[in-house]
Structures are given as C-alpha cells and as structure tokens.
Design a protein around this motif. Structure first.
Motif, mmCIF file in Angstrom:
data_model
loop_
_atom_site.group_PDB
_atom_site.id
_atom_site.type_symbol
_atom_site.label_atom_id
_atom_site.label_comp_id
_atom_site.label_asym_id
_atom_site.label_seq_id
_atom_site.Cartn_x
_atom_site.Cartn_y
_atom_site.Cartn_z
ATOM 1 N N GLN A 28 37.743 36.358 32.990
ATOM 2 C CA GLN A 28 37.838 36.933 31.645
ATOM 3 C C GLN A 28 37.035 36.137 30.622
ATOM 4 O O GLN A 28 36.724 36.633 29.539
ATOM 5 C CB GLN A 28 39.299 37.046 31.197
ATOM 6 C CG GLN A 28 39.963 35.737 30.796
ATOM 7 C CD GLN A 28 40.503 34.976 31.977
ATOM 8 O OE1 GLN A 28 40.438 35.437 33.110
ATOM 9 N NE2 GLN A 28 41.063 33.812 31.718
ATOM 10 N N VAL A 52 45.665 39.951 31.810
ATOM 11 C CA VAL A 52 45.488 41.366 32.148
ATOM 12 C C VAL A 52 44.666 42.060 31.076
ATOM 13 O O VAL A 52 43.806 42.889 31.354
ATOM 14 C CB VAL A 52 46.853 42.063 32.305
ATOM 15 C CG1 VAL A 52 46.678 43.559 32.470
ATOM 16 C CG2 VAL A 52 47.615 41.494 33.482
ATOM 17 N N ALA A 95 41.191 43.711 32.009
ATOM 18 C CA ALA A 95 41.187 45.177 31.955
ATOM 19 C C ALA A 95 40.103 45.692 31.023
ATOM 20 O O ALA A 95 39.391 46.650 31.343
ATOM 21 C CB ALA A 95 42.560 45.680 31.509
ATOM 22 N N ASN A 96 39.978 45.061 29.860
ATOM 23 C CA ASN A 96 38.964 45.507 28.902
ATOM 24 C C ASN A 96 37.555 45.381 29.460
ATOM 25 O O ASN A 96 36.682 46.212 29.196
ATOM 26 C CB ASN A 96 39.068 44.683 27.604
ATOM 27 C CG ASN A 96 40.269 45.082 26.764
ATOM 28 O OD1 ASN A 96 40.884 46.113 27.017
ATOM 29 N ND2 ASN A 96 40.610 44.261 25.797
ATOM 30 N N ASN A 146 37.600 47.509 33.832
ATOM 31 C CA ASN A 146 38.167 48.785 34.270
ATOM 32 C C ASN A 146 37.139 49.902 34.367
ATOM 33 O O ASN A 146 37.065 50.613 35.372
ATOM 34 C CB ASN A 146 39.312 49.208 33.347
ATOM 35 C CG ASN A 146 40.641 48.642 33.813
ATOM 36 O OD1 ASN A 146 40.717 48.008 34.861
ATOM 37 N ND2 ASN A 146 41.679 48.853 33.040
ATOM 38 N N GLU A 147 36.339 50.075 33.329
ATOM 39 C CA GLU A 147 35.362 51.159 33.361
ATOM 40 C C GLU A 147 34.209 50.881 34.325
ATOM 41 O O GLU A 147 33.900 51.733 35.172
ATOM 42 C CB GLU A 147 34.818 51.428 31.955
ATOM 43 C CG GLU A 147 33.919 52.666 31.908
ATOM 44 C CD GLU A 147 33.489 53.022 30.494
ATOM 45 O OE1 GLU A 147 32.518 53.764 30.365
ATOM 46 O OE2 GLU A 147 34.134 52.547 29.537
ATOM 47 N N THR A 179 35.436 51.245 38.111
ATOM 48 C CA THR A 179 36.254 52.392 38.514
ATOM 49 C C THR A 179 35.942 52.768 39.970
ATOM 50 O O THR A 179 34.801 53.014 40.330
ATOM 51 C CB THR A 179 35.978 53.604 37.610
ATOM 52 O OG1 THR A 179 36.303 53.251 36.264
ATOM 53 C CG2 THR A 179 36.815 54.792 38.037
ATOM 54 N N LYS A 186 37.460 48.599 43.096
ATOM 55 C CA LYS A 186 38.260 47.374 43.082
ATOM 56 C C LYS A 186 39.651 47.564 43.680
ATOM 57 O O LYS A 186 40.195 48.670 43.700
ATOM 58 C CB LYS A 186 38.408 46.860 41.651
ATOM 59 C CG LYS A 186 39.092 47.845 40.683
ATOM 60 C CD LYS A 186 39.106 47.301 39.264
ATOM 61 C CE LYS A 186 39.553 48.349 38.248
ATOM 62 N NZ LYS A 186 40.925 48.810 38.408
ATOM 63 N N GLU A 201 43.342 45.486 43.026
ATOM 64 C CA GLU A 201 43.964 44.493 42.151
ATOM 65 C C GLU A 201 45.255 43.956 42.771
ATOM 66 O O GLU A 201 46.022 44.696 43.387
ATOM 67 C CB GLU A 201 44.274 45.101 40.780
ATOM 68 C CG GLU A 201 43.045 45.445 39.971
ATOM 69 C CD GLU A 201 43.384 45.896 38.556
ATOM 70 O OE1 GLU A 201 44.499 45.580 38.081
ATOM 71 O OE2 GLU A 201 42.542 46.567 37.938
ATOM 72 N N ASN A 241 48.530 40.850 41.927
ATOM 73 C CA ASN A 241 49.137 39.894 40.997
ATOM 74 C C ASN A 241 49.655 38.691 41.772
ATOM 75 O O ASN A 241 50.267 38.858 42.841
ATOM 76 C CB ASN A 241 50.305 40.524 40.233
ATOM 77 C CG ASN A 241 49.862 41.602 39.268
ATOM 78 O OD1 ASN A 241 48.753 41.548 38.746
ATOM 79 N ND2 ASN A 241 50.705 42.582 39.034
ATOM 80 N N LYS A 301 51.207 40.778 29.071
ATOM 81 C CA LYS A 301 49.893 40.813 29.719
ATOM 82 C C LYS A 301 49.414 39.414 30.112
ATOM 83 O O LYS A 301 48.541 39.278 30.970
ATOM 84 C CB LYS A 301 48.880 41.496 28.805
ATOM 85 C CG LYS A 301 49.132 42.996 28.644
ATOM 86 C CD LYS A 301 48.130 43.652 27.715
ATOM 87 C CE LYS A 301 48.242 45.178 27.769
ATOM 88 N NZ LYS A 301 49.509 45.684 27.256
#
Length: 376
Positions: free
Chosen positions: A84, A112, A116-117, A120-121, A124, A127, A129, A131, A240
């Motif tokens: 991130q 998260v 995610a930001n 994710n796009e 798509t 992936k 995921e 935890n 998150k």
C-alpha cells in the motif's frame, strides 16, 4: 524467531500456481512477511520489494514494462511487502501480470482501505485475497502441545497472541505498547480521512473500556468530541486496519428485539489491554468476563475466516435484557453460543424467546473447559 506453523500457509499454497496475484492482508506485526518469505524461499529464485523502503518505492515510480523487466530480471517470483506504500501499485501489478509471463506475484498489505483503493480495479479477476491475523488457538496448540497450551490460556487473555508476544514473553508489555501505539494504524494516519489522530486515541480508549458492551455512537461522539458520522467513519477505518471489528444484532422482527445497536471487539486482547494500560492478572481484574468474551469471539472470527466459512454471525438481545452472546447462521439454520468464564455456569439456560423463534440446531455454553468445542 521461533517458527510457528500458520494455518494460512496451506490456503496460500493451494493458490500458489493459480496464475493470479496473491494478496495477503492483515495488521502489522502478525507475521505476513515471515510467512510469505518462507514460501518464496522454498521456491528459491525470488525478488523482495519493500514498500516501507523509500528507495524501493522510488525505483518503481512510473515504471513501465521495460523497466519492470529490468528490475525483475530472471526472478520467477516477486514479493511486494507493505504494497500500500507503493505509488500506483495496482498498475505495476497489472503490467507484470499481463505482460511479463511466468512471474508469480505475491503482495502483502496492512491496510484494507489503501490496498483496495489501489488494486481492486486494475486487478479485477486477476487476484486471490487472504487475511492473516494474530496467532490462533489451533496454531498455538499445535506448537506448544495441549497441556502447555491450556496452561497459557490466562496469559493469552491478558497479553494476546501476536507472534512477538508469544516468542518473547518476558518483553510482552513493551512489545504490545509499541504495537498498540500509532504503529498499529500508521497507514490510517497517512490516509487523507484522518485529520485528527488524537480522536483515534480517544475513540480506541472508549471502545476498549466498553469491551463486550453494546456501543452507542451518540455517546461515543460526546466522549471523543466529534459528530456521530465521524465516529462511525473512524470505527470503519479501524476495522480496515484490523484493530477492531463490529458485530451486528440479529433481528428478524421478533417482538422487542434490538436492531440498531452494535458490539465492537478487538482482534487481540493484548492490544486492548495495552490501550487501557492494564496487564494485571485475572484475579485482580473487574473485566475478566469481557476479556473472555472478546478472546473467544476474536478466535472464532479468525477460525471461520481461515476456513472460508460462508455464513453470518451476530449477537441477539431484546429490550427485556434477554441475550445470546454469539449466533451463527448458515443456509438459514442457526447455532447459539453463550460465553461463561465461570465453569460453574456451564449449564446456563438459553432464552425461550430465542429458542422458540429461531429453533437453533446447536446451543452451547463455552467455558475454559469446553473451548476446544468452539475453536478446534
């Protein structure tokens, strides 16, 4: 560091050669790097990219396909740690996945929200995921053996189950104070939505002191000095960052059911106790029942997550104070559980209102003597 086998290892290995990007998300200091590096080292030829290292981040800035090919070289696996922190990591991963064939991609992250930001796009359909949480009841029983593990229960309730707490027991308080400081949610502090870091500290303390109780957002807003919407937003952000999680009430129009309140639990008892600054033994505490409930609930959440369980869980309560601590629903069928630290209350009765309306398949009272029934 002592090697403790992690349940998630098998889950990740099952997708190891899937051709998709593998993403492991969890709070800092739970062993993400240790776990993934061990898997990569077993493969041999891998590249480690550290998102917390400014030089590594700079090398990847605005990197196109040619530069990425140069960086990767002949490595067959690339591990992006704390991804991130890397600018445009989603596009970097997409380029490698789509254009540079034969390269396995593993990603870790502690937030998260930012992961995610960013991904994710671009990723798509590309992936898987996972935890990773603090150590679990099963992992530690396998590591220590049954007898030693059971003797450690009270210690787990006070100091929690972060790997470094388990492997360096003498330093437990110092380790927890460090983790429970801003380090635990440092990624949130860099997120634009956090304009008042001191509010997070006040909110965490308020939540820690209400452990096991229903949370009133209006009351919290008065306590921490921000509006209700901000309180809800900050709790969502703390979720998150894997600091806390919320439990929703079960409400299916049975008369007098509560349907708007929430409970908030901590993923780790040690973090909670560090926040309030109390590591006293259980015999000197007033919150033993709440610690027991938080411990068992958090362990169950970790277990169900690793099992990829597809049901839902709740608490249940009426305005007449009838209550069930934990309710699980799978395919329309319910199971109900009560948590009692005092083993003399193992025969506690379940609410007739609940039994008549939800017809649970299972009703169990979980005490220290029966914890394996719930967590194994």
């Amino acid at each position: 560091m002592v090697d403790i086998n992690r349940t998630l290892k098998e889950n990740v290995l099952a997708k190891w050669d899937s051709g998709k990007v593998l993403i492991v998300i969890g709070p800092r200091q739970v062993g993400k790097t240790t776990l993934i590096r061990s898997l990569c080292e077993a493969e041999g030829n891998y590249l480690f990219v550290n998102g917390d290292d400014s030089e590594d981040r700079l090398l990847l800035e605005n990197a196109g396909e040619n530069k990425l090919r140069t960086i990767i070289g002949d490595c067959t696996t690339v591990f992006f740690d704390e991804a991130q922190r890397i600018k445009n990591i989603g596009m970097v991963l997409k380029i490698i996945h789509d254009q540079i064939k034969g390269v396995r991609l593993i990603v870790s992250g502690s937030s998260v929200l930012e992961i995610a930001n960013e991904i994710n796009e671009p990723l798509t359909g590309r992936k898987w995921e996972f935890n990773l949480f603090p150590l679990t009841w099963l992992e530690l029983q396998n590591h220590f053996g049954y007898l030693t593990h059971k003797k450690n229960l009270q210690r787990y309730m006070i100091y929690g189950m972060y790997p470094e707490v388990i492997t360096h027991p003498v330093e437990s308080e110092a380790v927890l104070k460090q983790i429970a400081g801003s380090y635990l949610y440092k990624d949130l502090l860099q997120y634009q939505g956090i304009r008042k870091p001191e509010v997070l500290d006040k909110l965490l303390l308020a939540l820690a002191l209400q452990l096991g109780s229903e949370v009133n957002y209006n009351e919290l807003s008065r306590t921490v000095g921000v509006d209700r919407a901000s309180v809800e937003n900050y709790i969502a952000l703390l979720e998150k960052a894997f600091v806390v999680f919320r439990l929703q009430p079960l409400s299916r129009n049975v008369r007098n059911e509560l349907n708007t309140s929430r409970k908030v639990y901590f993923y780790d008892n040690g973090i909670r106790n560090a926040i309030i600054g109390n590591f006293k033994s259980l015999e000197f505490r007033q919150d033993t029942g709440a610690l027991w409930e938080n411990f068992v609930v958090a362990e169950r959440v970790k277990k169900l997550n690793y099992e990829r369980w597809h049901g839902r869980y709740y608490f249940w309560r009426t305005y007449q104070q009838q209550e069930i601590d934990w309710v699980e629903e799978t395919d329309g069928a319910f199971s109900a559980f009560e948590f009692k630290w005092n083993i003399n209350k193992a025969n506690a009765k379940f609410s007739k209102t609940f039994l008549d309306n939800y017809l649970p398949q299972t009703t169990l009272v979980i005490t220290p003597n029966t914890i394996e029934d719930f967590l194994m």
